[in-house]
Write an enzyme that holds these catalytic residues in place. Structure first.
Site, PDB file in Angstrom:
ATOM      1  N   LYS A  90      26.379  13.838 -48.893  1.00 36.02           N
ATOM      2  CA  LYS A  90      26.365  15.090 -48.820  1.00 36.02           C
ATOM      3  C   LYS A  90      24.735  15.631 -48.906  1.00 36.02           C
ATOM      4  O   LYS A  90      24.070  15.034 -49.555  1.00 36.02           O
ATOM      5  CB  LYS A  90      27.180  15.797 -50.119  1.00 36.02           C
ATOM      6  CG  LYS A  90      28.288  15.596 -50.003  1.00 36.02           C
ATOM      7  CD  LYS A  90      29.205  16.173 -51.285  1.00 36.02           C
ATOM      8  CE  LYS A  90      30.677  16.162 -51.286  1.00 36.02           C
ATOM      9  NZ  LYS A  90      31.312  17.087 -50.254  1.00 36.02           N
ATOM     10  N   ARG A 113      41.471  12.189 -49.833  1.00 38.59           N
ATOM     11  CA  ARG A 113      42.499  11.816 -49.020  1.00 38.59           C
ATOM     12  C   ARG A 113      43.087  10.360 -49.312  1.00 38.59           C
ATOM     13  O   ARG A 113      44.128   9.736 -49.004  1.00 38.59           O
ATOM     14  CB  ARG A 113      42.903  12.466 -47.435  1.00 38.59           C
ATOM     15  CG  ARG A 113      41.834  11.739 -46.747  1.00 38.59           C
ATOM     16  CD  ARG A 113      41.584  12.530 -45.617  1.00 38.59           C
ATOM     17  NE  ARG A 113      40.591  13.594 -45.741  1.00 38.59           N
ATOM     18  CZ  ARG A 113      40.343  14.632 -44.902  1.00 38.59           C
ATOM     19  NH1 ARG A 113      40.923  14.560 -43.533  1.00 38.59           N
ATOM     20  NH2 ARG A 113      39.571  15.515 -44.988  1.00 38.59           N
TER      21      ARG A 113
HETATM   22  N1  BES Z   1      35.244  17.434 -52.436  1.00 39.41           N
HETATM   23  C1  BES Z   1      35.025  17.523 -51.023  1.00 39.41           C
HETATM   24  C2  BES Z   1      35.825  19.012 -50.651  1.00 39.41           C
HETATM   25  C3  BES Z   1      35.193  20.105 -51.419  1.00 39.41           C
HETATM   26  C4  BES Z   1      34.458  20.939 -50.733  1.00 39.41           C
HETATM   27  C5  BES Z   1      35.434  20.308 -52.659  1.00 39.41           C
HETATM   28  C6  BES Z   1      33.898  22.238 -51.444  1.00 39.41           C
HETATM   29  C7  BES Z   1      35.231  21.769 -53.286  1.00 39.41           C
HETATM   30  C8  BES Z   1      34.277  22.265 -52.723  1.00 39.41           C
HETATM   31  C9  BES Z   1      35.767  16.631 -50.194  1.00 39.41           C
HETATM   32  O1  BES Z   1      35.739  15.335 -50.607  1.00 39.41           O
HETATM   33  C10 BES Z   1      35.064  16.485 -49.015  1.00 39.41           C
HETATM   34  O2  BES Z   1      33.901  16.146 -49.057  1.00 39.41           O
HETATM   35  N2  BES Z   1      35.563  16.882 -47.723  1.00 39.41           N
HETATM   36  C11 BES Z   1      34.874  17.154 -46.630  1.00 39.41           C
HETATM   37  C12 BES Z   1      35.780  16.529 -45.499  1.00 39.41           C
HETATM   38  C13 BES Z   1      35.121  16.316 -44.188  1.00 39.41           C
HETATM   39  C14 BES Z   1      34.164  15.111 -44.178  1.00 39.41           C
HETATM   40  C15 BES Z   1      36.383  15.972 -43.155  1.00 39.41           C
HETATM   41  C16 BES Z   1      34.714  18.405 -46.210  1.00 39.41           C
HETATM   42  O3  BES Z   1      35.525  19.171 -46.440  1.00 39.41           O
HETATM   43  O4  BES Z   1      33.541  18.737 -45.715  1.00 39.41           O
HETATM   44 ZN    ZN Z   2      34.088  14.018 -50.227  1.00 44.30          ZN
END
Ligand code: BES
Ligand code: ZN
Ligand code: ZN
Length: 480
Positions: free
Chosen positions: A259, A333
């Site tokens: 991230k 997921r």
């Molecule tokens: N934990 C994150 C989602 C999240 C985003 C939680 C903002 C709380 C606040 C999740 O694991 C994630 O990183 N999801 C990605 C998925 C994508 C790579 C398909 C996302 O939403 O960017």
């Molecule tokens: Zn994530």
């Protein structure tokens, strides 16, 4: 916290409720000159909190009086939340509520949610500052009532629900180095021991034996061992089983698909789904519904490392489904896939509800007020909506249509773990449904509501909100 019912007598700090016409509701026998004075203060609008519905007056005979109006259309939980937030900065050890006759609308419908909001509003995370702010000092709550309705019981259940939510908030606020999967396991064990729930945790060896390749794949990049925590509330052999599943990522760095740095620190709260499930189990243990409830909380870190799962790797889930990991940041997921399919096989539930901070796409779609949910059965959907309305954890139903399935079809595997950016919440939900099979299932995405959802008066302005804790408990308590 102690709750007492006492007869009317003058007390230093007082909360007085008003009737719909703005007149103080007081039990018989309360000194008339005080009542008249408060009515006078009201008409002068002497001192007002920054809150419609709550007035604060300084009474020469009492130290401090709050006048609270709860007309029929008021949201008592929000009013209670505002009063609780206000009282965080005020130090006294006893608070007295002046309670009207048991027949009033206030007592039958509004008093319990008002108190729940009050206890939720008072929440403060202790934190790690060396110089501590003085802790809130409130130790005792009295209900001053002429007749004695069952106030202490109402207060206790409002307090219990708020305490479990505040536990979930504490876990969400803990920094990642103070709350690792091992600590989450310990927290589960503690709740189970205190509230007589069954508890077990599958460690990595046990998970490997079961073939939970997705959960273990996510955990590979972390030095910390992962666990699948399982808590069971058992009421009877003949009762159906409701299954709750919560994402318990104690830190989500994104893995190899790292991230960006800004905001990454907030990913310590990526276990709020798991925390909500644990808090709900605490309430369930106290309120003892007629349905059996099993909770599964897969817990791991998602870190980049030489051993970490890589984009393009293929993992095999507990149910044999193969998944290509195209983005290691879509890890929620993956750990849920194993937990859901394992739980469905082992516990044969009549319904599954999972809760997760799953997608940024949900935050884009709905912002920070409603959690988004998907569901494959209208009956379960209406039970969730009812629990949401009842508890003030707002949800909004999102489409759950199989046309989106194409997005997550794999080329060299059965599934891939990401679809297109567009509709990202929906494809994440469809991915999970794959592991629930035909069982009635709902997925609640709390990515936008688990953290800093300050639009809700009984949620904290900053940090973990404990959202869905009371919703899940209510769903079980009113299960049909
Ligand atoms: N934990 C994150 C989602 C999240 C985003 C939680 C903002 C709380 C606040 C999740 O694991 C994630 O990183 N999801 C990605 C998925 C994508 C790579 C398909 C996302 O939403 O960017
Ligand atoms: Zn994530
Ligand atoms: Zn995540």
């Amino acid at each position: 916290m102690k709750f007492h019912q006492k007869s009317p007598k003058a007390s230093i700090n007082l909360v007085v409720f008003l009737d719909p016409k703005g007149q103080p509701l007081v039990p018989e026998g309360w000194p008339a000159h005080l009542v008249q004075r408060w009515t006078g203060f009201l008409s002068l609008q002497e001192v007002k909190l920054d809150t419609p519905g709550i007035h604060q007056v300084y009474d020469p005979e009492l130290e401090r009086v709050y006048l609270v109006s709860t007309p029929k259309d008021a949201d008592p939980r929000s009013l209670g939340g505002k009063l609780g937030k206000h009282l965080k900065s005020v130090s006294f050890s006893t608070l007295n509520f002046l309670i009207p006759e048991p027949s009033s609308h206030l007592l039958s419908k509004q008093f319990e949610p008002f108190l729940e909001g009050f206890f939720l509003g008072r929440y403060q995370y202790k934190g790690f500052k060396v110089e501590k702010k003085p802790a809130t000092t409130l130790k005792e709550i009295n209900f001053l009532a002429a007749a004695k309705p069952k106030l202490a019981g109402m207060a206790q259940s409002a307090f219990n629900r708020a305490e479990a939510t505040n536990l979930a908030r504490d876990l969400g606020n803990h920094p990642g180095n103070h709350f690792k999967p091992t600590d989450f396991k310990a927290a589960c064990e503690q709740v189970a021991t205190q509230h007589e729930l069954m508890f077990e945790a599958l460690d990595e060896t046990a998970m490997a034996k079961e073939g939970m390749g997705c959960l273990l794949g996510v955990s590979r990049g972390s030095e910390e061992p992962a666990f699948l925590n399982i808590l069971e509330y058992h009421v009877s052999k003949d009762a159906p089983t409701l299954m709750l599943v919560g994402k318990g990522l104690t830190f989500d760095a994104g893995g190899i698909s790292l991230k960006p740095a800004g905001g990454m620190h907030e990913m310590k709260h990526d276990m709020c789904g798991g925390a909500a499930v644990l808090g709900a189990m605490q309430i369930i243990a106290q309120e003892k519904p007629k349905v059996n409830v099993v909770a599964l909380i897969p817990s791991s870190e998602n870190m980049p490392d030489g051993k970490a799962v890589k984009p393009g790797d293929v993992l095999t889930a507990f149910n044999g489904t193969t998944v290509e990991v195209q983005n290691t940041d879509a890890e929620g997921r993956l750990i849920l896939a194993d937990a859901i399919s394992y739980g469905v096989k082992r516990f044969e539930p009549v319904a599954v509800v999972d809760v997760a901070t799953l997608t940024g796409a949900c935050v884009v779609a709905l912002g920070h007020y409603n959690s988004g949910y998907q569901c494959n059965q209208n009956k379960l959907a209406s039970q969730i909506e009812k629990a949401a309305t009842q508890t003030g954890d707002p949800v909004w139903r999102m489409p759950h249509h199989e046309v989106y399935e194409k997005d997550i079809e794999g080329t060299l595997s059965d599934l891939k773990n990401v679809g297109a950016r567009e509709g990202g919440m929906i494809t994440a939900g469809l991915f999970l449904q794959h592991f629930a099979g035909k069982v009635p299932w709902a997925h609640i995405d709390i990515a936008g509501t688990a953290w800093s959802a300050e639009r809700i008066p009984f949620y904290p302005d900053k940090g973990a909100t404990g959202t869905a804790t009371r919703l899940l408990a209510d769903l079980a308590v009113n299960w049909k």
